[in-house]
Write a protein that holds these residues in place. Sequence first.
Motif, mmCIF file in Angstrom:
data_model
loop_
_atom_site.group_PDB
_atom_site.id
_atom_site.type_symbol
_atom_site.label_atom_id
_atom_site.label_comp_id
_atom_site.label_asym_id
_atom_site.label_seq_id
_atom_site.Cartn_x
_atom_site.Cartn_y
_atom_site.Cartn_z
ATOM 1 N N VAL A 91 1.071 -1.296 -0.464
ATOM 2 C CA VAL A 91 -0.282 0.079 0.206
ATOM 3 C C VAL A 91 0.895 0.685 -0.122
ATOM 4 C CG1 VAL A 91 -1.406 0.983 1.226
ATOM 5 C CG2 VAL A 91 -2.117 -1.550 0.787
ATOM 6 N N LEU A 92 1.779 1.156 0.682
ATOM 7 C CA LEU A 92 2.218 2.717 0.911
ATOM 8 C C LEU A 92 3.481 3.294 -0.309
ATOM 9 C CD1 LEU A 92 2.204 2.262 3.723
ATOM 10 C CD2 LEU A 92 4.487 2.461 4.406
ATOM 11 N N PRO A 93 4.369 2.616 -0.752
ATOM 12 C CA PRO A 93 4.708 2.378 -2.319
ATOM 13 C C PRO A 93 3.614 3.250 -3.197
ATOM 14 C CG PRO A 93 5.491 0.081 -1.491
ATOM 15 C CD PRO A 93 4.277 0.598 -0.691
ATOM 16 N N ALA A 94 2.181 2.009 -3.666
ATOM 17 C CA ALA A 94 1.823 2.989 -4.321
ATOM 18 C C ALA A 94 0.401 4.115 -3.769
ATOM 19 C CB ALA A 94 0.120 1.811 -3.755
ATOM 20 N N MET A 95 0.609 3.930 -2.978
ATOM 21 C CA MET A 95 0.170 5.808 -2.160
ATOM 22 C C MET A 95 1.655 6.574 -2.939
ATOM 23 S SD MET A 95 -1.874 5.240 1.277
ATOM 24 C CE MET A 95 -0.264 5.347 2.404
ATOM 25 N N ARG A 96 2.445 6.533 -2.181
ATOM 26 C CA ARG A 96 3.756 7.273 -2.946
ATOM 27 C C ARG A 96 3.667 8.095 -4.400
ATOM 28 N NH1 ARG A 96 7.380 3.471 0.705
ATOM 29 N NH2 ARG A 96 6.702 4.282 2.549
ATOM 30 N N SER A 97 3.296 6.746 -5.010
ATOM 31 C CA SER A 97 3.387 6.333 -6.307
ATOM 32 C C SER A 97 2.158 7.795 -6.934
ATOM 33 C CB SER A 97 2.944 5.799 -7.319
ATOM 34 O OG SER A 97 4.329 4.455 -6.994
ATOM 35 N N ALA A 98 1.207 7.350 -6.375
ATOM 36 C CA ALA A 98 -0.507 8.571 -7.201
ATOM 37 C C ALA A 98 -0.026 9.945 -6.626
ATOM 38 C CB ALA A 98 -1.475 8.467 -6.347
ATOM 39 N N LEU A 99 0.677 9.910 -5.603
ATOM 40 C CA LEU A 99 0.602 11.572 -4.944
ATOM 41 C C LEU A 99 1.759 12.041 -5.439
ATOM 42 C CD1 LEU A 99 -0.284 10.593 -1.056
ATOM 43 C CD2 LEU A 99 -0.841 12.010 -3.194
ATOM 44 N N GLU A 100 2.494 11.876 -6.639
ATOM 45 C CA GLU A 100 4.180 11.732 -6.917
ATOM 46 C C GLU A 100 3.357 12.561 -8.009
ATOM 47 O OE1 GLU A 100 6.380 8.769 -6.393
ATOM 48 O OE2 GLU A 100 7.478 9.545 -4.384
ATOM 49 N N ASP A 101 2.370 12.317 -8.823
ATOM 50 C CA ASP A 101 2.063 12.430 -9.921
ATOM 51 C C ASP A 101 1.728 13.482 -9.987
ATOM 52 O OD1 ASP A 101 0.146 12.756 -12.622
ATOM 53 O OD2 ASP A 101 0.896 10.620 -12.821
ATOM 54 N N SER A 102 2.592 14.668 -10.961
ATOM 55 C CA SER A 102 1.701 15.564 -11.084
ATOM 56 C C SER A 102 -0.060 15.642 -11.547
ATOM 57 C CB SER A 102 2.425 16.572 -12.023
ATOM 58 O OG SER A 102 2.189 15.732 -12.910
ATOM 59 N N GLY A 103 -0.581 15.348 -11.899
ATOM 60 C CA GLY A 103 -1.707 14.973 -12.148
ATOM 61 C C GLY A 103 -2.615 14.708 -11.692
ATOM 62 N N THR A 104 -2.253 13.904 -10.563
ATOM 63 C CA THR A 104 -3.550 13.372 -9.670
ATOM 64 C C THR A 104 -3.841 14.518 -8.081
ATOM 65 O OG1 THR A 104 -1.797 11.431 -9.085
ATOM 66 C CG2 THR A 104 -3.326 12.155 -7.373
ATOM 67 N N LYS A 105 -5.131 14.505 -8.027
ATOM 68 C CA LYS A 105 -5.686 16.133 -7.396
ATOM 69 C C LYS A 105 -6.335 15.787 -6.208
ATOM 70 C CE LYS A 105 -5.306 18.360 -11.039
ATOM 71 N NZ LYS A 105 -4.427 19.330 -11.130
ATOM 72 N N ALA A 106 -6.323 14.464 -6.551
ATOM 73 C CA ALA A 106 -6.534 13.578 -4.889
ATOM 74 C C ALA A 106 -6.318 12.565 -4.950
ATOM 75 C CB ALA A 106 -7.203 13.765 -4.482
ATOM 76 N N LEU A 107 -5.979 11.770 -3.246
ATOM 77 C CA LEU A 107 -5.746 9.423 -3.495
ATOM 78 C C LEU A 107 -7.279 9.677 -2.957
ATOM 79 C CD1 LEU A 107 -4.448 7.411 -3.688
ATOM 80 C CD2 LEU A 107 -2.813 8.299 -1.537
ATOM 81 N N VAL A 108 -8.011 8.531 -3.315
ATOM 82 C CA VAL A 108 -8.517 7.974 -2.891
ATOM 83 C C VAL A 108 -8.358 6.387 -2.169
ATOM 84 C CG1 VAL A 108 -11.226 6.612 -3.232
ATOM 85 C CG2 VAL A 108 -10.753 8.769 -4.457
ATOM 86 N N LEU A 109 -8.409 6.029 -0.970
ATOM 87 C CA LEU A 109 -8.092 4.840 -0.742
ATOM 88 C C LEU A 109 -9.998 4.136 -0.485
ATOM 89 C CD1 LEU A 109 -6.105 5.460 2.232
ATOM 90 C CD2 LEU A 109 -5.847 5.055 -0.019
ATOM 91 N N LEU A 110 -9.934 2.629 -1.346
ATOM 92 C CA LEU A 110 -11.185 1.862 -1.773
ATOM 93 C C LEU A 110 -11.070 1.020 -0.518
ATOM 94 C CD1 LEU A 110 -13.362 2.038 -3.379
ATOM 95 C CD2 LEU A 110 -13.068 0.479 -4.963
ATOM 96 N N ILE A 111 -12.090 0.595 0.517
ATOM 97 C CA ILE A 111 -11.663 -0.302 1.630
ATOM 98 C C ILE A 111 -12.504 -1.250 2.190
ATOM 99 C CG2 ILE A 111 -10.868 -0.542 3.609
ATOM 100 C CD1 ILE A 111 -9.695 2.799 4.345
ATOM 101 N N ASN A 112 -11.654 -2.704 1.246
ATOM 102 C CA ASN A 112 -13.184 -3.226 1.875
ATOM 103 C C ASN A 112 -12.457 -4.370 2.147
ATOM 104 O OD1 ASN A 112 -14.735 -4.645 2.100
ATOM 105 N ND2 ASN A 112 -15.267 -5.301 -0.155
ATOM 106 N N SER A 113 -12.349 -4.032 3.639
ATOM 107 C CA SER A 113 -11.521 -4.879 5.392
ATOM 108 C C SER A 113 -12.129 -5.212 6.424
ATOM 109 C CB SER A 113 -10.044 -4.547 4.953
ATOM 110 O OG SER A 113 -9.523 -5.250 5.452
ATOM 111 N N PRO A 114 -12.190 -6.415 6.773
ATOM 112 C CA PRO A 114 -12.769 -6.736 8.028
ATOM 113 C C PRO A 114 -11.594 -6.297 9.156
ATOM 114 C CG PRO A 114 -11.616 -8.873 6.789
ATOM 115 C CD PRO A 114 -11.886 -7.526 5.794
#
Length: 319
Positions: A91-114
């Motif tokens: 999860v951590l590298p994915a979040m970093r990659s998402a936010l490092e992208d200049s085109g990203t306006k916001a990050l959504v964590l889609l959660i479905n977990s017990p």
Amino acid sequence: MENEVTLDAKTIHWERAAIEKLLLADVRERRAARRWRMVKSLLWMLIFGALIWLLARDQWSVTTTPSGPHTALVTIRGEIADRSEASAEFVLPAMRSALEDSGTKALVLLINSPGGSPVQAGLISDEIRRLRKKYDKPIYAVVEETCASAAYYIASAADNIYVDKASIVGSIGVLMDGFGFVGTMDKLGVERRLLTAGVNKGFLDPFSPQTDTQKQFALTMLEQIHQQFIASVKLGRGDRLKATPETFSGLFWTGEQAVGMGLADAYGSLDSVARDVVKADKLVDYTNKENLAERVAKRFGAALGEGTVAALRALPALR
């Protein structure tokens, strides 16, 4: 004499015909075997090519860099545990990659977990807070069916939490479960032989009695982790949280109840949040997933591990 010559000629002709049939049959058999070898080779080549494509597909999807404004997506699905796709490792590298992208306006964590590991949840939660400050981009949690226990630990660190009215949310608590077979062993007449160095080394052994001191030790440890969980939720939710004695009791609620209690902010789905909140309809998935080779390696390792564990059980161990 003439009849004998004619008979010999017929015999020779029959033998020659028989030999020719045998030779033709052998040739046909060899051709069929050669064709079958070619078919098998072709099948193996197709299987190998398919494996290469499956292995490369995930890598292509990860390395593709999107352009233009978009809503970044990282999925947290299933049990939150070490080495799982919902672990901090993924999860951590994915979040970093998402936010490092200049085109990203916001990050959504889609959660479905017990839920799952409080350690993994704590690592992800801490990183969410760090990334929010570093990139000054909002991080939203969108709940599908379930966001309970460690999953809610993670969601509470986001800027806002969006749920469906029927989602299951909460379960802010910690547990340690197991079984005790001491009475059963006595009834069966089975003697448990457990050797330890350290008076409390085997206190979680299901075939050994548990003392009050050991039980209290475990409860103290669980209470400490519970307080860490509570502190993280309070920090993330702030004044929005309408806490009651039941809020941190381990109970869980529907999304509708969660909104009323301040555990969530509003109703919303992935598409509606991207469209109405982020104002960027385009979704780009940054989720890190195991490729085929990793899944096969883990399963193969698990199979080997079972035999190894069985062999090591007879040896003294530090565990």
